[in-house]
Design an enzyme around this catalytic site. Structure first.
Site, PDB file in Angstrom:
ATOM      1  N   HIS A   1       6.449  -0.231  -4.049  1.00  0.00           N
ATOM      2  CA  HIS A   1       5.190  -0.648  -3.435  1.00  0.00           C
ATOM      3  C   HIS A   1       4.599   0.500  -2.607  1.00  0.00           C
ATOM      4  O   HIS A   1       3.425   0.854  -2.751  1.00  0.00           O
ATOM      5  CB  HIS A   1       5.443  -1.878  -2.556  1.00  0.00           C
ATOM      6  CG  HIS A   1       4.233  -2.459  -1.918  1.00  0.00           C
ATOM      7  ND1 HIS A   1       3.676  -3.634  -2.337  1.00  0.00           N
ATOM      8  CD2 HIS A   1       3.485  -2.046  -0.857  1.00  0.00           C
ATOM      9  CE1 HIS A   1       2.623  -3.927  -1.579  1.00  0.00           C
ATOM     10  NE2 HIS A   1       2.494  -2.967  -0.674  1.00  0.00           N
ATOM     11  N   GLU A   2       5.422   1.113  -1.788  1.00  0.00           N
ATOM     12  CA  GLU A   2       4.934   2.183  -0.912  1.00  0.00           C
ATOM     13  C   GLU A   2       4.636   3.464  -1.693  1.00  0.00           C
ATOM     14  O   GLU A   2       3.713   4.202  -1.341  1.00  0.00           O
ATOM     15  CB  GLU A   2       5.924   2.438   0.227  1.00  0.00           C
ATOM     16  CG  GLU A   2       6.209   1.220   1.104  1.00  0.00           C
ATOM     17  CD  GLU A   2       4.979   0.494   1.638  1.00  0.00           C
ATOM     18  OE1 GLU A   2       3.914   1.138   1.800  1.00  0.00           O
ATOM     19  OE2 GLU A   2       5.063  -0.722   1.883  1.00  0.00           O
TER      20      GLU A   2
ATOM     21  N   HIS B   1       1.174   3.284  -2.905  1.00  0.00           N
ATOM     22  CA  HIS B   1       0.242   3.712  -1.862  1.00  0.00           C
ATOM     23  C   HIS B   1       0.197   5.240  -1.773  1.00  0.00           C
ATOM     24  O   HIS B   1      -0.881   5.824  -1.639  1.00  0.00           O
ATOM     25  CB  HIS B   1       0.620   3.128  -0.507  1.00  0.00           C
ATOM     26  CG  HIS B   1       0.459   1.647  -0.412  1.00  0.00           C
ATOM     27  ND1 HIS B   1      -0.606   0.954  -0.956  1.00  0.00           N
ATOM     28  CD2 HIS B   1       1.240   0.710   0.185  1.00  0.00           C
ATOM     29  CE1 HIS B   1      -0.477  -0.334  -0.693  1.00  0.00           C
ATOM     30  NE2 HIS B   1       0.644  -0.508  -0.006  1.00  0.00           N
TER      31      HIS B   1
END
Length: 184
Positions: free
Chosen positions: A63-64, A67
């Site tokens: 998820h990160e 980003h």
């Protein structure tokens, strides 16, 4: 993890090589937050006090990293443009495995038609509210305005990886993307 391997390779190809000792930090975090991406330092923070299983950590890292990939390729204005944040949160929820059927069953959330999109939308709104002091209405409006374009942006996977097998196929496809044109 095939998700992370693909994202790390995509970051490298985009000119943003990730170094474990520089770009990852394990910290104790407040509340129930599992991780975050610090755009000011280009660092992924893993909340060691809130991650209990390897599979959860893999999802948080993925998820990160999404980003981080968005930050590298799209120059996201994380602090002033809530639509930019919404787009990256939609992409992260969609592509990281956050909304797989098994994860949703574990959360006691069931549904068939359009459930994946509903999960992505809800998780994006929750993520915005966790990191920005905006109203729920503002977060919902931002997500709604960019949802279709951002949900359909599947880079660098090229597909929604619903499982590790999907992520492995996406990684193989990613590695072979330029092979045909390189042989011309």
């Amino acid at each position: 993890d095939p998700y992370a391997r693909l994202l790390l390779e995509a970051l490298k190809q985009s000119g943003c090589t990730v170094f474990n000792d520089r770009h990852f930090s394990c910290e104790n975090c407040d509340g129930c937050v599992s991780g975050g991406f610090d755009a000011a330092t280009s660092q992924i923070v893993l909340c060691q006090n809130n991650i209990r299983q390897q599979s959860h950590m893999n999802r948080v890292v993925t998820h990160e990293l999404i980003h981080a990939f968005d930050h590298c390729r799209a120059h996201v204005d994380w602090f002033k443009n809530v639509k930019h944040l919404a787009c990256s949160e939609i992409r992260a929820a969609n592509l990281s495995g956050d909304c797989t059927l098994m994860n949703e069953i574990a959360r006691f959330k069931f549904g068939l038609k359009g459930h994946h999109q509903t999960c992505v939308r809800d998780r994006a709104i929750r993520s915005i509210l966790a990191v920005r002091k905006v109203s729920k209405e503002t977060a919902e409006k931002a997500v709604d305005e960019v949802f279709d374009a951002c949900f359909n942006d599947l880079e660098p996977f090229g597909r929604i990886p619903h499982s590790k097998a999907d992520a492995r196929r996406a990684y193989r496809d990613f590695q072979n993307r330029d092979r045909y044109s390189a042989n011309l």
